[in-house]
Design an enzyme around this catalytic site. Structure first.
Site, PDB file in Angstrom:
ATOM      1  N   LYS A 151       0.964  -1.162   0.000  1.00 23.64           N
ATOM      2  CA  LYS A 151      -0.051   0.174   0.045  1.00 23.64           C
ATOM      3  C   LYS A 151       0.808   1.137   0.041  1.00 23.64           C
ATOM      4  O   LYS A 151       2.019   1.103   0.560  1.00 23.64           O
ATOM      5  CB  LYS A 151      -1.004   0.083   1.230  1.00 23.64           C
ATOM      6  N   HIS A 267      -6.510 -13.160  -7.932  1.00 25.40           N
ATOM      7  CA  HIS A 267      -7.382 -12.018  -7.139  1.00 25.40           C
ATOM      8  C   HIS A 267      -8.798 -12.008  -7.669  1.00 25.40           C
ATOM      9  O   HIS A 267      -8.885 -12.365  -9.090  1.00 25.40           O
ATOM     10  CB  HIS A 267      -6.638 -10.884  -7.353  1.00 25.40           C
TER      11      HIS A 267
END
Length: 412
Positions: A151, A267
């Site tokens: 992140k 994902h």
């Protein structure tokens, strides 16, 4: 549909030669009529009687409505309706999840489940590694794997990405991964990022810690296998594919490439467009089954009732079961629990899902008051506490990183 009935309620069909599907149907029609409309549209029928539909075609290739239970309809399709030799999920989906969603007579329809016959399953290879293979790579046979998502999801350069991975590994995490939107942008070219991350993971290995990081290779169909081979050559220890945006064929192409020797992390970004509405779309359980067939080694399933993308706990368990069931001849997929994960909810997730999972936190690592390494330590401490059956508050008395995380975010 004139002169032909697709109803076969109560008929026992040979599961060796039929594909069984379950649909949740919302309609103003009698349910028998709505179910027939779906069976006809997805096999031999259309909106009117046609001169070209002969008895032998109907007998061999028509779908059959075998059960109706409230709003749940079971429809079976003969195996001959599928491209068995090519093992193609796109064609499978065109049958079991095709035009039925656009039928004017049906307000809503959701594909809840599918059961494939052996002749279809044997055309797929499933995961190369699966849950056990990933655990063997990481030397972690029992506890949940503990990972992070770098992140912010976009913006870091290769050097900073690698530094993040190193800090996370130094804090004890077993897994890292790119976020779903990062592939090969100008600010973080995939070759430079992969090589930098590989160096970080090599350094961790030299220091006695095993870690893998999934590099996102989600790209065009004609390029994805080449890119997979490239990132492996550059040092990738795991690769990641966004299955909904890239397609199941992309996962299968990479997983079945004999040159690829690393696990495939899958994902599910964009899945909510199909799975979120309980009355329309396709359930995540179906997605999970298809990913397993195509060779995904790990798959996101949500956080089973907690986190920012909570979802229905019962449906989360069905997703997990699709990854782990013994009903198919494939290795088991490692379920990945992510979406607003932080230390305070780890015990709840582990209570719901057990230990054979990968716990994945982005903000729950990077958002720690003392940075990524401390955030990684807090996540690992939360997993250790839950694994040992010790309440987080008690465990936090002797673990400052966990205590600080609980002070910031609390617990559930």
């Amino acid at each position: 549909m004139e002169n032909y009935s697709y109803l076969a309620l109560g008929e026992e069909l040979d599961r060796e030669n039929w594909v069984f599907t379950k649909y949740r149907v919302t309609t103003d029609l009698p349910m028998e009529k709505a179910a027939e409309n779906i069976a006809a549209e997805q096999s031999t029928g259309t909106w009117t009687g046609i001169s070209t539909l002969k008895d032998d075609i109907f007998r061999k290739y028509a779908a059959k409505v075998t059960a109706i239970d409230g709003d749940m309809v079971t429809i079976a399709y003969p195996v001959e309706d599928f491209c068995i030799e090519r093992g193609a999920v796109p064609q499978i989906l065109s049958v079991i999840a095709g035009n039925l969603f656009g039928l004017e007579t049906i307000k809503g329809v959701r594909l809840e489940d599918v059961e494939f016959c052996p002749s279809i399953l044997k055309k797929y290879k499933g995961p190369k590694f699966g849950d056990k293979g990933l655990r063997d790579i990481l030397g972690r046979p029992e506890k949940p794997l503990v990972g992070t998502i770098v992140k912010p999801k976009i913006g870091l350069n290769p050097k900073d990405t690698a530094a993040y991975v190193y800090e996370a590994g130094s804090g004890g995490l077993t897994n890292g991964k790119d976020d779903e939107t990062l592939v090969d942008q100008v600010f973080c070219p995939i070759e430079a990022r992969t090589k930098a991350v590989a160096e970080a993971i090599d350094k961790l290995k030299e220091e006695g810690h095993r870690m893998v990081h999934a590099i996102n290779i989600s790209t065009n169909g004609q390029d994805i296998r080449d890119l997979a081979e490239d990132v492996q050559k550059w040092g990738a220890t795991e690769i990641m594919v966004d299955v909904i945006t890239c397609g199941y064929g992309a996962v299968q192409a990479v997983a079945e490439d004999p040159k690829i020797k690393v696990p495939v992390h899958v994902h599910r970004t964009m899945h909510g467009a199909m799975t979120k509405d309980p009355l329309n779309g396709i359930s995540m359980r179906v997605v999970s089954k298809l990913v397993r067939m195509c060779g995904g080694d790990a798959l996101h399933i949500g956080t089973l009732g907690v986190g920012k993308m909570a979802g229905d706990p019962a449906e989360g368990r069905l997703n997990q079961d699709a990854c782990q069931s013994d009903d198919v001849p494939f290795k088991k997929v490692l379920p990945v629990c992510s979406g607003g994960m932080y230390p305070g909810i780890v015990p709840g997730v582990m209570k719901a899902a057990g230990n054979n999972i990968q716990i994945q936190a982005g903000g729950g690592v990077a958002g720690h008051p003392r940075g990524v390494r401390a955030g990684a330590m807090a996540m690992c401490q939360a997993v250790d506490a839950a694994y040992e059956g010790i309440p987080l508050a008690e465990y936090a008395k002797d673990h400052a990183e966990l205590r600080e995380a609980l002070e910031r975010w609390g617990s559930k």
